[in-house]
Scaffold this active site. Sequence first.
Site, mmCIF file in Angstrom:
data_model
loop_
_atom_site.group_PDB
_atom_site.id
_atom_site.type_symbol
_atom_site.label_atom_id
_atom_site.label_comp_id
_atom_site.label_asym_id
_atom_site.label_seq_id
_atom_site.Cartn_x
_atom_site.Cartn_y
_atom_site.Cartn_z
ATOM 1 N N HIS A 50 0.819 -1.217 0.000
ATOM 2 C CA HIS A 50 0.000 0.000 0.000
ATOM 3 C C HIS A 50 0.856 1.272 0.000
ATOM 4 C CE1 HIS A 50 -2.697 2.935 2.294
ATOM 5 N NE2 HIS A 50 -3.083 2.924 1.030
ATOM 6 N N HIS A 98 -7.955 8.197 -3.245
ATOM 7 C CA HIS A 98 -8.448 6.890 -3.694
ATOM 8 C C HIS A 98 -9.546 6.953 -4.745
ATOM 9 C CE1 HIS A 98 -6.605 6.154 0.278
ATOM 10 N NE2 HIS A 98 -6.106 5.112 -0.354
ATOM 11 N N ARG A 100 -2.098 24.174 2.225
ATOM 12 C CA ARG A 100 -1.621 22.806 2.207
ATOM 13 C C ARG A 100 -2.135 22.124 3.474
ATOM 14 N NH1 ARG A 100 -1.081 18.067 1.864
ATOM 15 N NH2 ARG A 100 0.783 16.951 1.202
ATOM 16 N N CYS A 125 6.254 25.231 0.667
ATOM 17 C CA CYS A 125 6.065 23.799 0.846
ATOM 18 C C CYS A 125 7.282 23.068 0.273
ATOM 19 C CB CYS A 125 4.806 23.350 0.117
ATOM 20 S SG CYS A 125 4.436 21.633 0.442
ATOM 21 N N TYR A 128 8.817 14.241 4.032
ATOM 22 C CA TYR A 128 9.570 15.497 4.089
ATOM 23 C C TYR A 128 11.050 15.277 4.389
ATOM 24 C CZ TYR A 128 4.948 17.489 3.812
ATOM 25 O OH TYR A 128 3.682 17.797 3.389
HETATM 26 C C1 HEM Z 1 -2.475 6.192 -1.155
HETATM 27 C C2 HEM Z 1 -4.698 2.097 -2.523
HETATM 28 C C3 HEM Z 1 -6.873 1.802 1.807
HETATM 29 C C4 HEM Z 1 -4.613 5.859 3.215
HETATM 30 C C5 HEM Z 1 -2.925 5.120 -1.906
HETATM 31 C C6 HEM Z 1 -2.574 4.881 -3.286
HETATM 32 C C7 HEM Z 1 -3.171 3.732 -3.666
HETATM 33 C C8 HEM Z 1 -3.931 3.236 -2.534
HETATM 34 C C9 HEM Z 1 -3.078 3.058 -5.035
HETATM 35 C C10 HEM Z 1 -1.681 5.782 -4.153
HETATM 36 C C11 HEM Z 1 -2.588 6.688 -4.926
HETATM 37 C C12 HEM Z 1 -1.857 7.664 -5.839
HETATM 38 O O1 HEM Z 1 -0.923 8.354 -5.364
HETATM 39 O O2 HEM Z 1 -2.249 7.751 -7.018
HETATM 40 C C13 HEM Z 1 -5.478 1.680 -1.478
HETATM 41 C C14 HEM Z 1 -6.300 0.488 -1.512
HETATM 42 C C15 HEM Z 1 -6.905 0.404 -0.275
HETATM 43 C C16 HEM Z 1 -6.466 1.545 0.510
HETATM 44 C C17 HEM Z 1 -6.461 -0.449 -2.704
HETATM 45 C C18 HEM Z 1 -7.865 -0.620 0.245
HETATM 46 C C19 HEM Z 1 -7.922 -1.855 -0.188
HETATM 47 C C20 HEM Z 1 -6.489 2.897 2.554
HETATM 48 C C21 HEM Z 1 -6.966 3.214 3.876
HETATM 49 C C22 HEM Z 1 -6.321 4.386 4.248
HETATM 50 C C23 HEM Z 1 -5.449 4.768 3.188
HETATM 51 C C24 HEM Z 1 -7.976 2.407 4.665
HETATM 52 C C25 HEM Z 1 -6.436 5.224 5.501
HETATM 53 C C26 HEM Z 1 -6.872 4.911 6.645
HETATM 54 C C27 HEM Z 1 -3.828 6.290 2.163
HETATM 55 C C28 HEM Z 1 -3.015 7.469 2.194
HETATM 56 C C29 HEM Z 1 -2.401 7.576 0.932
HETATM 57 C C30 HEM Z 1 -2.850 6.440 0.147
HETATM 58 C C31 HEM Z 1 -2.855 8.438 3.367
HETATM 59 C C32 HEM Z 1 -1.502 8.695 0.441
HETATM 60 C C33 HEM Z 1 -0.075 8.451 0.674
HETATM 61 C C34 HEM Z 1 0.707 9.676 0.183
HETATM 62 O O3 HEM Z 1 1.046 9.706 -1.013
HETATM 63 O O4 HEM Z 1 0.904 10.592 0.963
HETATM 64 N N1 HEM Z 1 -3.743 4.116 -1.477
HETATM 65 N N2 HEM Z 1 -5.597 2.287 -0.258
HETATM 66 N N3 HEM Z 1 -5.569 3.857 2.172
HETATM 67 N N4 HEM Z 1 -3.692 5.680 0.930
HETATM 68 FE FE1 HEM Z 1 -4.644 3.966 0.353
HETATM 69 N N1 MTE Z 2 -0.335 21.881 10.265
HETATM 70 C C1 MTE Z 2 -1.360 21.050 10.494
HETATM 71 N N2 MTE Z 2 -1.881 20.989 11.735
HETATM 72 N N3 MTE Z 2 -1.861 20.264 9.499
HETATM 73 C C2 MTE Z 2 -1.327 20.295 8.233
HETATM 74 O O1 MTE Z 2 -1.822 19.572 7.347
HETATM 75 N N4 MTE Z 2 0.412 21.224 6.750
HETATM 76 C C3 MTE Z 2 1.812 21.682 6.802
HETATM 77 C C4 MTE Z 2 1.941 22.957 7.603
HETATM 78 N N5 MTE Z 2 1.244 22.845 8.864
HETATM 79 C C5 MTE Z 2 -0.233 21.164 7.971
HETATM 80 C C6 MTE Z 2 0.219 21.971 9.042
HETATM 81 C C7 MTE Z 2 2.427 21.903 5.504
HETATM 82 S S1 MTE Z 2 3.032 20.530 4.693
HETATM 83 C C8 MTE Z 2 2.631 23.182 4.997
HETATM 84 S S2 MTE Z 2 3.478 23.413 3.539
HETATM 85 C C9 MTE Z 2 2.113 24.364 5.681
HETATM 86 O O2 MTE Z 2 1.374 24.016 6.854
HETATM 87 C C10 MTE Z 2 1.191 25.139 4.750
HETATM 88 O O3 MTE Z 2 0.678 26.256 5.387
HETATM 89 P P1 MTE Z 2 -0.488 27.087 4.714
HETATM 90 O O4 MTE Z 2 -1.637 26.158 4.412
HETATM 91 O O5 MTE Z 2 -0.829 28.156 5.707
HETATM 92 O O6 MTE Z 2 0.076 27.660 3.449
#
Ligand code: HEM
Ligand code: MTE
Length: 466
Positions: free
Chosen positions: A40, A65, A137, A184, A321
Amino acid sequence: QALYPVFTRQEVGRHRSLADRVWVTYGSEVFDITDFVELHPGGPSKILLAAGGALEPFWAMYAVHSQEHVLEILRGYKVGELSPEEQSQPAQGDPYSGDPPRHPALKVNSLKPFNAEPPAELLTENYLTPSQLFFKRNHLPVPAVDPASYRLEVEGPGGRTLSLSLPELKSRFPKHEVTATLQCAGNRRSEMNHVRPVKGLEWGIAAISTARWGGARLRDILAYAGYGGEETGEWHVCFEGLDKDLSGSAYGASIPYGKAMACEGDVLLAYEMNGEELPRDHGYPVRVVVPGVVGARNVKWLSRVLVSREESPSHWQQNDYKGFSPSVDWDTVDFTTAPAIQELPIQSAITDPPPSATVPPGELTIKGYAWSGGGRGVIRVDVSLDGGRTWHVAEMAGEEQPPGRAWAWRLWQLTAPVPTGSTELDIVCKAVDTSYNVQPDTVEPIWNLRGVLSNAWHRVHITVAQ
Ligand code: HEM
Ligand code: MTE
């Protein structure tokens, strides 16, 4: 059409761990995603939150998603259907329904959570970015904070905790004002994506903005809590926000203690932005402003401050980061091997003319911004009209700031004759800071899997009307 076995929600609920296999539901279908947990992109711990239940509330939180390629992956793991009497879904509340209204001019990269940047040409119209156009952001929904019951918890030495109301924060500590640019870590990520795909939001050149911030100095509050600056060795000041994900973990980050306590560090717990109270998107009622340091450490909707031997345990401090070699990919990355980004490197970009513009022959005015982290001032911006063969020096505008405390950007412009006979121009800019740091000329050698720290020479290709 395949006939699938039928399960009840209770049966699905028994599959909540890798040992018992991990099942989830989506709509009326049942999936066994055990083999996907480790793959994942959002991490195994996140996906396991949904184990045994419905994906919908989690995917409402992370709208990344709602894309066909994600559903495609999911379909591959189908093992059954929910029994017909269990198919009616309880109505799912949208966790983002309480988000504030936003300016329609913003270019939205992601709606839920809300991430947006202003049009680049507007960015350099004002030295201070109007708050409505300031880039936004957010990792999670914007928390709704009642100013009357808001309390800031500050943990002092020995675990004694201060609890400050908003009026106390405003009256007990002198108000300090700082003009500072926030950028950012992912600003200009889209240029890295053109080299090789990176993971993250497609930021253009405008995930950077400048405001006048007002608030209490963090060092005054830490002193009031009992810290005297005598701590030796490595200490960190950790911050937590009020925005929490479904597992209950808050957004968090930390900065070195020395930066927090330095007289000339200018770190604020800000309650004002551009002379008004903080807008909700920017952290109402209180946010951290760490001048010269990456946006991610400027924690919004601040709920808690504590001094610790360790950096913040937050995902965003530990596993995001950070910068890596171009050779590191998602199979080999080890986030413990790189330091968290704090001060950002020298940066500049061309905001006008926009890419693919057609300009008249004669004279051309080029505009942009330049900024460096760590309080290093910008001493020069070089601009080329011929892809970097010959250079002009741009004129800089904006406040001169004290040495070592140049927290805000300089806007620059150059008016130059368009070389006669040219039909196309490759405009390039690059800036130099007080340490004579320069920007790298191309993106390839600084490419990294997360697409952070993208600060190569900025290039804009335009056409000259004949
Ligand atoms: C990112 C699939 C469940 C949280 C992704 C991505 C895929 C994916 C393919 C990348 C998407 C992209 O960047 O284009 C799945 C599948 C799931 C699932 C198939 C279930 C079967 C979950 C659940 C959560 C979650 C339950 C949260 C509680 C996240 C987060 C990201 C993400 C936070 C972003 C990561 C990042 O790039 O910062 N997921 N996901 N996912 N997923 Fe899931
Ligand atoms: N603080 C909280 N609590 N939650 C957030 O998602 N994002 C951070 C930071 N502080 C964030 C946060 C990020 S990645 C950035 S770049 C800056 O907030 C963006 O601040 P702005 O939305 O005021 O431009």
